[in-house]
Design a protein around this motif. Structure first.
Motif, short mmCIF file in Angstrom:
data_model
loop_
_atom_site.label_atom_id
_atom_site.label_comp_id
_atom_site.label_asym_id
_atom_site.label_seq_id
_atom_site.Cartn_x
_atom_site.Cartn_y
_atom_site.Cartn_z
N THR A 142 58.03 66.50 41.32
CA THR A 142 58.25 67.81 41.92
C THR A 142 57.62 67.99 43.29
O THR A 142 58.11 68.74 44.12
N LYS A 143 56.51 67.26 43.52
CA LYS A 143 55.83 67.44 44.80
C LYS A 143 54.93 66.25 45.11
O LYS A 143 54.30 65.69 44.22
N VAL A 161 55.93 67.41 50.42
CA VAL A 161 57.37 67.37 50.14
C VAL A 161 57.60 67.87 48.72
O VAL A 161 56.99 67.38 47.78
N ALA A 162 58.49 68.84 48.57
CA ALA A 162 58.86 69.39 47.26
C ALA A 162 60.31 69.05 46.96
O ALA A 162 61.14 68.97 47.87
N SER A 163 60.61 68.82 45.68
CA SER A 163 61.96 68.44 45.30
C SER A 163 62.24 68.85 43.87
O SER A 163 61.32 68.99 43.06
N ILE A 164 63.52 69.01 43.54
CA ILE A 164 63.91 69.28 42.16
C ILE A 164 64.30 67.98 41.45
O ILE A 164 64.64 67.99 40.27
N THR A 165 64.23 66.85 42.20
CA THR A 165 64.56 65.55 41.61
C THR A 165 63.41 64.56 41.78
O THR A 165 62.71 64.25 40.83
N ASN A 166 63.20 64.08 43.02
CA ASN A 166 62.16 63.08 43.24
C ASN A 166 61.61 63.20 44.67
O ASN A 166 62.19 62.65 45.61
N ALA A 167 60.52 63.92 44.81
CA ALA A 167 59.93 64.14 46.12
C ALA A 167 59.41 62.85 46.75
O ALA A 167 59.42 62.69 47.97
N GLU A 170 62.29 61.01 48.37
CA GLU A 170 62.67 61.75 49.58
C GLU A 170 61.71 61.44 50.72
O GLU A 170 62.11 61.27 51.88
N GLU A 174 62.67 59.34 54.31
CA GLU A 174 62.52 59.88 55.66
C GLU A 174 61.42 59.18 56.46
O GLU A 174 61.50 59.10 57.69
#
Length: 221
Positions: A142-143, A161-167, A170, A174
């Motif tokens: 999540t983060k 970095v926050a994500s609903i899948t895999n931060a 991500e 990048e």
């Protein structure tokens, strides 16, 4: 189960844990010491107690000063797990802001033989172990917090970095650079039909459910 804040310490020692703690038992005459709760060959569950006596001066409405005697107790619950000969892992549940008195008394119990240090973690290794676990059917990062992230030719930044899948993926997508240092990761996973939570920092801050402790231990020893 609900996640619990923990602090882990690595202890090297030359004495049997239960015997060392037993010699420094908390009592009326001993203002700081230990209480053994459960002892097995490879694990000791105990509590540390410290009695603090404070005298405060209070101005009364009659113009005089009254001294008030206040007694407070510090209680630290912990488990010592044997991981090797003369090597143990200490897990402190719900640690207070400071464990200075606990650490001092613990080293006194072992007669200052050995060493005590805070556990730290390789977060990439922690993630790799969890990600490769067959028992997990849903993993979400999540983060993540990272430092030394390149944002220019001569500039770096600390980012979250926050994500609903895999931060983590991500972040790596990048900023694919070996200089990036992972500082903190938050993971949720479903394992054996139970929701497991892990929030851990490289410096050793831990907030997790019991099912995640196994993976943290594997990265230490």
């Amino acid at each position: 189960m609900k996640p619990i804040k923990q602090l882990w310490l690595i202890l090297t020692h030359g004495k049997r844990v239960a015997d060392a703690l037993q010699k420094h038992t908390f009592s009326v005459d001993n203002p700081s010491g230990f209480e053994l709760i459960e002892v097995s060959p490879d694990k000791v569950h105990a509590k540390f107690f410290e009695r603090l006596e404070i005298f405060e001066e209070v101005d009364t409405p009659f113009g005089d000063v009254q001294k008030i005697h206040i007694v407070r107790y510090v209680v630290i619950e912990f488990t010592v797990i044997k991981v090797g000969e003369g090597l143990s892992l200490i897990k402190i549940l719900r640690p207070p802001a400071s464990i200075k008195s606990f650490s001092k008394k613990l080293m006194e119990a072992f007669e200052y033989e050995g060493a005590l240090k805070k556990a730290s973690f390789n977060l990439a290794e922690v993630y790799s172990l969890i990600q490769g676990e067959p028992a997990i059917d849903r993993l979400v990062v999540t983060k993540v917090t990272a430092s030394q992230v390149p944002v220019g030719d001569r500039a770096t930044a600390r980012i979250e970095v926050a994500s609903i899948t895999n931060a983590l993926l991500e972040l790596q997508k990048e900023y694919d650079s070996p200089s990036v240092k992972l500082e903190k990761i938050m993971i949720s996973a479903r394992m054996n039909f139970e929701l497991e939570i892990l929030e851990v920092s490289a410096a050793g801050s831990i907030y997790c459910t019991p099912g995640m402790e196994f993976y943290l231990e594997r990265t230490l020893f």
